[in-house]
Design an enzyme around this catalytic site. Structure first.
Site, mmCIF file in Angstrom:
data_model
loop_
_atom_site.group_PDB
_atom_site.id
_atom_site.type_symbol
_atom_site.label_atom_id
_atom_site.label_comp_id
_atom_site.label_asym_id
_atom_site.label_seq_id
_atom_site.Cartn_x
_atom_site.Cartn_y
_atom_site.Cartn_z
ATOM 1 N N LYS A 114 47.281 -0.120 -30.023
ATOM 2 C CA LYS A 114 47.072 1.033 -31.241
ATOM 3 C C LYS A 114 46.794 0.218 -32.522
ATOM 4 C CE LYS A 114 46.930 4.730 -33.353
ATOM 5 N NZ LYS A 114 48.335 5.571 -33.892
ATOM 6 N N TYR B 245 43.006 -0.960 -36.879
ATOM 7 C CA TYR B 245 42.226 -2.187 -37.597
ATOM 8 C C TYR B 245 40.937 -1.728 -38.002
ATOM 9 C CZ TYR B 245 40.433 -6.572 -38.646
ATOM 10 O OH TYR B 245 39.593 -7.721 -39.528
ATOM 11 N N MET B 246 40.272 -1.698 -36.492
ATOM 12 C CA MET B 246 39.029 -1.143 -36.547
ATOM 13 C C MET B 246 38.581 -0.039 -37.056
ATOM 14 S SD MET B 246 37.370 -2.361 -32.698
ATOM 15 C CE MET B 246 35.663 -1.862 -33.367
ATOM 16 N N ASN C 44 43.177 -0.751 -32.438
ATOM 17 C CA ASN C 44 42.541 0.500 -32.741
ATOM 18 C C ASN C 44 42.401 0.884 -34.251
ATOM 19 O OD1 ASN C 44 41.232 3.040 -31.591
ATOM 20 N ND2 ASN C 44 42.690 3.892 -32.738
#
Length: 206
Positions: free
Chosen positions: A171, A176-177, A174
């Site tokens: 998570k 961060y992206m 996820n």
């Protein structure tokens, strides 16, 4: 019918708990906001008067809370869920918290023989209402499979990320992206405007 406790009945947790009720389970819900409990009861849930009460005599206990401090308070403070969990309880934290906090909570629960799954969710509250969330799951495979029928009432994409703690870590990656891509998109559109491009045309191309 499975006995379930659910702590955290806010924007995400409320719909998720309601979907467990719709699935035919007896769900005791607790939140520090009384109006959230009232809404949950309106949707067929049972009201708990504390985190400990939510966890009492349940096979599964879920938390969906804003941060690690909230999770630890719900578990370990006076009238916390930990005080009434049994060794047969599977605890599932669906909050987005620091992975090291997840590890520390798991270690403390394991001292009592309580099994833990970290299962933070992705997508928005609209998907949560529809039971179409993304679940990033970390835990022992046998515990994940035992809990899967409940997971399937809350999400349509359930991914075993590879063992205890990996859901929490996935998570963070996820998020961060998502943040980086949002910043990149803003920078790209700013550049487009600065060189005289029409923003809507630019969005269509991108």
């Amino acid at each position: 019918m499975t006995e379930v406790g659910f702590i955290g009945l806010g924007t995400m947790g409320g719909p998720m708990a309601a979907n467990l009720v719709k699935g035919g389970h007896a769900v005791k819900g607790f939140d520090i906001n009384p109006s959230s409990i009232e809404t949950f009861v309106t949707n067929g849930g049972l009201a708990a008067n504390s985190s400990a009460d939510a966890a009492k005599n349940t096979e599964f206990i879920f938390t969906m809370l804003p941060n690690s401090e909230h999770v630890k308070k719900a578990l370990f403070d006076k009238n916390g869920a930990f005080s009434s969990m049994s060794e047969n309880t599977i605890y599932v934290d669906m909050s987005t918290i620091h992975p090291f906090e997840t590890d520390a909570i798991r270690e403390k629960l394991e001292g009592r023989g309580i099994k833990m799954i970290d299962a933070p969710i992705g997508r928005t509250s609209a998907e949560a209402v529809k039971g179409k969330s993304l679940l990033m799951v970390g835990g022992e495979k046998i515990d994940i499979e035992t809990t899967r029928p409940l997971f399937e009432l809350m999400g349509d994409t359930i991914i075993d990320c590879g063992g205890p703690g990996t859901g929490s870590r996935m998570k963070i990656v996820n998020n961060y992206m998502t943040t980086v891509l949002n910043v990149l998109t803003a920078e790209g559109l700013t550049l487009a405007r600065s060189v005289g491009l029409d923003q809507n045309v630019c969005i269509d191309v991108l």
